[in-house]
Design a protein around this motif. Structure first.
Motif, PDB file in Angstrom:
ATOM      1  N   THR A 144      -3.906  -6.080  -5.048  1.00 58.16           N
ATOM      2  CA  THR A 144      -5.097  -7.082  -5.741  1.00 58.16           C
ATOM      3  C   THR A 144      -5.725  -7.530  -4.810  1.00 58.16           C
ATOM      4  N   THR A 145      -7.743  -7.303  -5.643  1.00 58.32           N
ATOM      5  CA  THR A 145      -7.771  -8.026  -5.258  1.00 58.32           C
ATOM      6  C   THR A 145      -9.287  -8.457  -5.595  1.00 58.32           C
ATOM      7  N   ASP A 146     -10.337  -9.457  -5.460  1.00 60.81           N
ATOM      8  CA  ASP A 146     -10.721 -10.490  -5.837  1.00 60.81           C
ATOM      9  C   ASP A 146     -12.522  -9.510  -5.965  1.00 60.81           C
ATOM     10  N   GLU A 147     -13.100  -9.961  -6.690  1.00 58.01           N
ATOM     11  CA  GLU A 147     -14.812  -9.778  -6.916  1.00 58.01           C
ATOM     12  C   GLU A 147     -15.290  -8.765  -5.893  1.00 58.01           C
ATOM     13  N   LYS A 148     -15.012  -9.280  -4.623  1.00 56.38           N
ATOM     14  CA  LYS A 148     -16.160  -8.520  -3.047  1.00 56.38           C
ATOM     15  C   LYS A 148     -14.833  -8.105  -2.764  1.00 56.38           C
ATOM     16  N   GLY A 149     -13.520  -7.044  -3.205  1.00 55.03           N
ATOM     17  CA  GLY A 149     -12.558  -6.590  -2.636  1.00 55.03           C
ATOM     18  C   GLY A 149     -11.924  -6.616  -1.946  1.00 55.03           C
ATOM     19  N   TYR A 150     -11.992  -7.926  -1.372  1.00 51.10           N
ATOM     20  CA  TYR A 150     -10.521  -8.439  -0.672  1.00 51.10           C
ATOM     21  C   TYR A 150      -9.543  -9.067  -1.136  1.00 51.10           C
ATOM     22  N   VAL A 151      -8.163  -8.547  -0.378  1.00 56.74           N
ATOM     23  CA  VAL A 151      -6.805  -8.505  -0.903  1.00 56.74           C
ATOM     24  C   VAL A 151      -6.458  -9.571  -1.751  1.00 56.74           C
ATOM     25  N   THR A 152      -6.052  -9.761  -2.057  1.00 61.27           N
ATOM     26  CA  THR A 152      -5.246 -11.311  -2.912  1.00 61.27           C
ATOM     27  C   THR A 152      -4.289 -11.100  -2.935  1.00 61.27           C
ATOM     28  N   GLY A 153      -3.194 -10.418  -2.873  1.00 57.70           N
ATOM     29  CA  GLY A 153      -1.972  -9.435  -3.175  1.00 57.70           C
ATOM     30  C   GLY A 153      -1.824  -8.294  -2.704  1.00 57.70           C
ATOM     31  N   TRP A 154       0.002  -8.089  -2.625  1.00 56.50           N
ATOM     32  CA  TRP A 154      -0.045  -6.592  -2.354  1.00 56.50           C
ATOM     33  C   TRP A 154       1.427  -6.406  -2.559  1.00 56.50           C
ATOM     34  N   SER A 155       2.013  -6.175  -3.187  1.00 54.23           N
ATOM     35  CA  SER A 155       3.598  -5.396  -3.406  1.00 54.23           C
ATOM     36  C   SER A 155       3.840  -3.823  -2.715  1.00 54.23           C
ATOM     37  N   ILE A 156       5.235  -3.438  -2.264  1.00 52.66           N
ATOM     38  CA  ILE A 156       5.697  -2.611  -1.582  1.00 52.66           C
ATOM     39  C   ILE A 156       6.391  -1.700  -2.981  1.00 52.66           C
ATOM     40  N   ALA A 157       7.733  -2.495  -3.486  1.00 52.42           N
ATOM     41  CA  ALA A 157       7.684  -1.795  -4.532  1.00 52.42           C
ATOM     42  C   ALA A 157       8.344  -3.088  -6.185  1.00 52.42           C
ATOM     43  N   GLY A 158       8.436  -2.691  -6.941  1.00 54.85           N
ATOM     44  CA  GLY A 158       8.709  -3.052  -8.451  1.00 54.85           C
ATOM     45  C   GLY A 158       7.657  -3.283  -9.243  1.00 54.85           C
ATOM     46  N   ASP A 159       6.335  -3.846  -8.453  1.00 52.70           N
ATOM     47  CA  ASP A 159       5.181  -4.220  -9.160  1.00 52.70           C
ATOM     48  C   ASP A 159       4.256  -3.206  -9.913  1.00 52.70           C
ATOM     49  N   GLU A 160       3.676  -2.773 -11.007  1.00 50.72           N
ATOM     50  CA  GLU A 160       2.773  -1.419 -11.252  1.00 50.72           C
ATOM     51  C   GLU A 160       1.681  -2.246 -11.770  1.00 50.72           C
ATOM     52  N   GLU A 161       1.503  -2.856 -11.369  1.00 50.61           N
ATOM     53  CA  GLU A 161       0.071  -3.733 -11.203  1.00 50.61           C
ATOM     54  C   GLU A 161      -0.720  -3.898  -9.794  1.00 50.61           C
ATOM     55  N   GLY A 162      -1.874  -3.687 -10.228  1.00 54.62           N
ATOM     56  CA  GLY A 162      -2.411  -3.238  -8.922  1.00 54.62           C
ATOM     57  C   GLY A 162      -3.030  -1.848  -8.510  1.00 54.62           C
ATOM     58  N   ILE A 163      -4.010  -1.516  -7.414  1.00 55.98           N
ATOM     59  CA  ILE A 163      -4.321  -0.608  -7.087  1.00 55.98           C
ATOM     60  C   ILE A 163      -3.539   0.333  -5.812  1.00 55.98           C
ATOM     61  N   LEU A 164      -2.981   0.973  -6.577  1.00 61.33           N
ATOM     62  CA  LEU A 164      -2.000   1.876  -6.008  1.00 61.33           C
ATOM     63  C   LEU A 164      -2.993   2.036  -4.159  1.00 61.33           C
ATOM     64  N   CYS A 165      -2.434   2.181  -3.208  1.00 63.14           N
ATOM     65  CA  CYS A 165      -3.543   2.740  -1.478  1.00 63.14           C
ATOM     66  C   CYS A 165      -1.971   2.591  -0.946  1.00 63.14           C
ATOM     67  N   GLN A 166      -3.172   3.375   0.017  1.00 65.51           N
ATOM     68  CA  GLN A 166      -2.161   4.247   2.040  1.00 65.51           C
ATOM     69  C   GLN A 166      -1.466   2.912   2.089  1.00 65.51           C
TER      70      GLN A 166
END
Length: 127
Positions: A4-26
């Motif tokens: 997940t990111t803020d309005e400037k694109g900075y990462v505010t959270g992350w998950s490897i598995a389980g959560d289907e919210e957020g932007i998929l990335c490498q």
């Protein structure tokens, strides 16, 4: 990995598995560094990139927190003693203790850990 990111694109959270919210990335090559300092990463054109200024600020913040933790462990047990202990100190020891305490109070800003007082080290070994 999803982020997940803020309005400037900075990462505010992350998950490897389980959560289907957020932007998929490498997953970043240096995942341990990312996990420790993820707010210093931005999503740009679909890729995670380190922001050197944001990372430097985060690392400084971590260093300050570590110094505060060390201060609590290494300084406060002496400073928070009672009058009977302080009355046993010589003028030289008391002056040194005051300066040492002030150096510890300043340490999160100076980023310098004060040297130990030799007579405190000796007292610790006797206990």
């Amino acid at each position: 990995m999803r982020i997940t990111t803020d309005e400037k694109g900075y990462v505010t959270g992350w998950s490897i598995a389980g959560d289907e919210e957020g932007i998929l990335c490498q997953v970043p090559a240096d995942f341990d560094r990312f996990a420790a300092f993820y707010p210093g990463y931005r999503l740009e054109n679909g890729e995670l990139r380190e922001d050197s200024e944001a990372l430097a600020a985060l690392q400084e913040q971590h260093r300050k927190e570590e110094i505060r933790r060390q201060r609590e462990e290494r300084c406060f047990p002496y400073i928070n003693r009672g009058n009977l202990w302080y009355e046993r100190l010589s003028r030289e020891q008391l002056d040194g203790l005051k300066a040492w305490y002030q150096a510890w109070l300043d340490a999160p800003e100076t980023l310098e850990i004060p040297s130990s007082l030799s007579w405190l080290e000796e007292e610790n070994q006797e206990v």
